[in-house]
Design an enzyme around this catalytic site. Structure first.
Site, short mmCIF file in Angstrom:
data_model
loop_
_atom_site.label_atom_id
_atom_site.label_comp_id
_atom_site.label_asym_id
_atom_site.label_seq_id
_atom_site.Cartn_x
_atom_site.Cartn_y
_atom_site.Cartn_z
CD GLU A 249 -17.64 -2.98 4.75
OE1 GLU A 249 -16.93 -3.85 4.22
OE2 GLU A 249 -18.69 -2.56 4.22
C1 TNX Z 1 -19.19 -6.31 3.17
S1 TNX Z 1 -20.75 -7.47 5.33
C2 TNX Z 1 -20.21 -5.46 3.55
C3 TNX Z 1 -21.19 -5.03 2.55
C4 TNX Z 1 -20.87 -5.54 1.18
C5 TNX Z 1 -20.41 -6.97 1.29
C6 TNX Z 1 -20.18 -7.64 -0.04
C7 TNX Z 1 -20.84 -6.05 5.72
C8 TNX Z 1 -21.34 -5.84 7.09
N1 TNX Z 1 -20.47 -5.12 4.85
O1 TNX Z 1 -21.30 -3.63 2.54
O2 TNX Z 1 -22.01 -5.45 0.39
O3 TNX Z 1 -19.23 -7.01 2.02
O4 TNX Z 1 -19.92 -8.99 0.12
#
Ligand code: TNX
Length: 512
Positions: free
Chosen positions: A329
């Site tokens: 992300e």
């Molecule tokens: C996605 S999974 C994220 C996290 C959040 C999570 C909450 C991932 C690699 N990144 O930063 O905490 O969703 O479910």
């Protein structure tokens, strides 16, 4: 010599373990073991453990294991068995722990229960450890009448041969969004051991908090570790505490996988050191739950000095083979910058002798053989990683995310990947997720627990259990012999075990 490695496994004074002479248990296949062992053959007799039973071991590396075995027996009965090296050559009325050559890797073991004695054998002490865990489950979740007036334990005879499907069976704990202290992490590890989970991935940094002391960049924890989601006091592990966690894990055959998430999810670092920002200004600390707004400055050299120091200090304390670089992300990092950054970070990780793991987005970078992508969201990313020769850890959010709510009434958790009931968490297969990704590409299964909504040990276990028990079975057991109906029946006894240990869990209406 007392050793309490597996003491937690043996704590419950299960009322069900008081017996009457009739209805003796004598069918080893009527077990409630999870994960389901590969092969269980019953031969209908009984081995009786009495106060004269000795625990013998073939190798000094098994002394601790023998002590753990004695403790388990002592916890389910009043028996205090003596341990001895096996050169004393006791043939009858003994439980023998024995190293012998085997074919299915370090974790494989066999348990042979005969009328007059019992043997746990493995090629490696780790296999003996897994076998002792199996035996402890047998004694603790088995039929009600195994323990007779606390003075003897009747174990059905037969043979168990067992080995794992995948070598990597993990769970991730996010200690950044909310911080969990070392004692909480240890209690969690005590439970992981019971289900043969062998990797604990610690998500040590994120926008909301930096949780590991870095001596060359002290403000990371002074500033970056000072808060958490909701504005609480946060916290961090000193290097001494981290080392202690690594040791505690290793004694239980758990590998710690440290993660420093970058280049996104870095606000805690950006708030601690102005020079890591492109505009040279420190950001404010962040206590909300948005994702994807932060990035390290990928074209400043100081950024790579920072990453090198952090990776070096953490790798020096981490005996396991992996360093997790996050990489998810990074919505405000341009793709060419992201690729450049991950490539450089991958080289740093390799310099310190570790294999790089990253969330599936890292497949955009130049991965090579030995690098690992953790498939959580994008099948396309996972496929691209495999095409570049990388391995895969599977953590599909819609089955594996322990922070998803069970249903619309759950008070803890999120639901962006859907609701995950206990049967949903169990009814899937790692090899049928993505075309072209089969057993050969998959190192194993990991269940992440993000901590935006959780603050206590009870919160952790409520979301993890019992779903994590299902994931543990997916990672260990023969896929051809798995079935929800059968698993559900076995899970019922594990509810009783968790109750006896005082562990809070979700009592799903689909099971109980
Ligand atoms: C996605 S999974 C994220 C996290 C959040 C999570 C909450 C991932 C690699 N990144 O930063 O905490 O969703 O479910």
């Amino acid at each position: 010599m007392k050793n309490n490695l597996l003491l937690y496994l043996a704590i419950p004074a299960l009322g069900m373990l008081f017996a009457c002479e009739k209805n003796r248990p004598s069918d080893l296949t009527a077990h409630t073991l999870v994960p389901l062992p590969r092969e269980v053959v019953a031969d209908g007799e009984l081995f009786t453990i009495t106060k004269r039973t000795r625990i013998v071991f073939s190798d000094s590396s098994l002394e601790k294991h023998a002590a753990s075995m004695a403790e388990i027996v002592a916890e389910v009965s009043d028996l205090e068995l003596k341990e001895a090296p096996s050169r004393k050559n006791i043939k009858n009325n003994r439980i023998r722990l024995m190293i012998e050559p085997g074919t299915h890797g370090n974790e494989a073991y066999s348990i042979h229960i005969r009328k007059k004695n019992m043997t746990i054998a493995a090629a490696h002490p780790e296999g003996i450890f897994r076998g002792i865990v199996t035996l402890s489950q047998l004694l603790r979740t088995g039929e009600e009448n195994m323990v007779v007036e606390n003075k003897s334990i009747m174990v059905p005879t037969g043979q168990i041969n067992d080995w794992p499907e995948y070598t990597y069976r993990g769970t991730m704990l996010d200690v950044s969004r909310h911080f969990f202290g070392p004692e909480t992490v240890k209690r969690y590890m005590d439970l992981l051991v019971l289900y043969k989970i062998n990797h604990l991935h610690l998500h040590l940094s994120d926008d909301q908090g930096w949780r590991i002391e870095i001596k060359s960049w002290p403000k990371l924890t002074e500033t970056g570790g000072s808060t958490q989601v909701g504005g609480g006091p946060g916290g961090f592990y000193t290097q001494e505490e981290y080392r202690d966690l690594v040791t505690y894990a290793a004694e239980r055959y758990i590998t710690i996988v440290p993660e420093i998430d970058m280049p996104g999810h870095t606000n805690a670092a950006l708030a601690s050191y102005a020079e890591l920002n492109c505009d040279g200004k420190a950001t404010a600390l962040y206590t909300g739950t948005r994702v994807g707004f932060s990035t390290l400055c990928t074209d400043k050299e100081i950024t790579y000095q920072f990453v090198d120091d952090v990776v070096r200090e953490i790798c020096a304390m981490t005996p396991g083979p992996y360093f997790h670089v996050g990489g998810d992300e990074s919505h405000v990092t341009a793709l060419p910058d992201y690729i450049y950054f991950i490539n450089r970070v991958r080289d740093i990780v390799h310099t310190y002798g570790k294999k790089m793991i990253g969330w599936d987005e890292v497949s955009h970078a130049d991965l090579t053989q030995g690098d690992i992508a953790q498939y959580w969201a994008s099948a396309q990313n996972a496929r691209r990683a495999v095409d570049k020769g990388a391995g895969i850890i599977v953590s599909p959010a819609k089955y594996c995310y322990l922070d998803m709510k069970y249903d619309s009434t759950s008070s803890l958790g999120l639901n962006w990947a859907g609701y995950i009931e206990v049967d949903d968490a169990y009814n899937w297969s790692p090899t049928s997720l993505v075309d072209g990704i089969g057993k050969e590409q998959i190192l194993g299964v990991e269940s992440p627990l993000w901590s935006e909504t959780i603050e206590t040990f009870d919160d952790i276990t409520y979301l993890a259990f019992p779903r994590l028990i299902g994931h543990a079975e997916i990672g260990w057991s023969d896929p051809a012999s798995r079935s929800w109906e059968d698993f559900r029946e076995r899970l019922k006894s594990h509810g009783a075990l968790l109750d006896a240990m005082g562990v809070k869990y979700y009592r799903s209406p689909r099971v109980w």
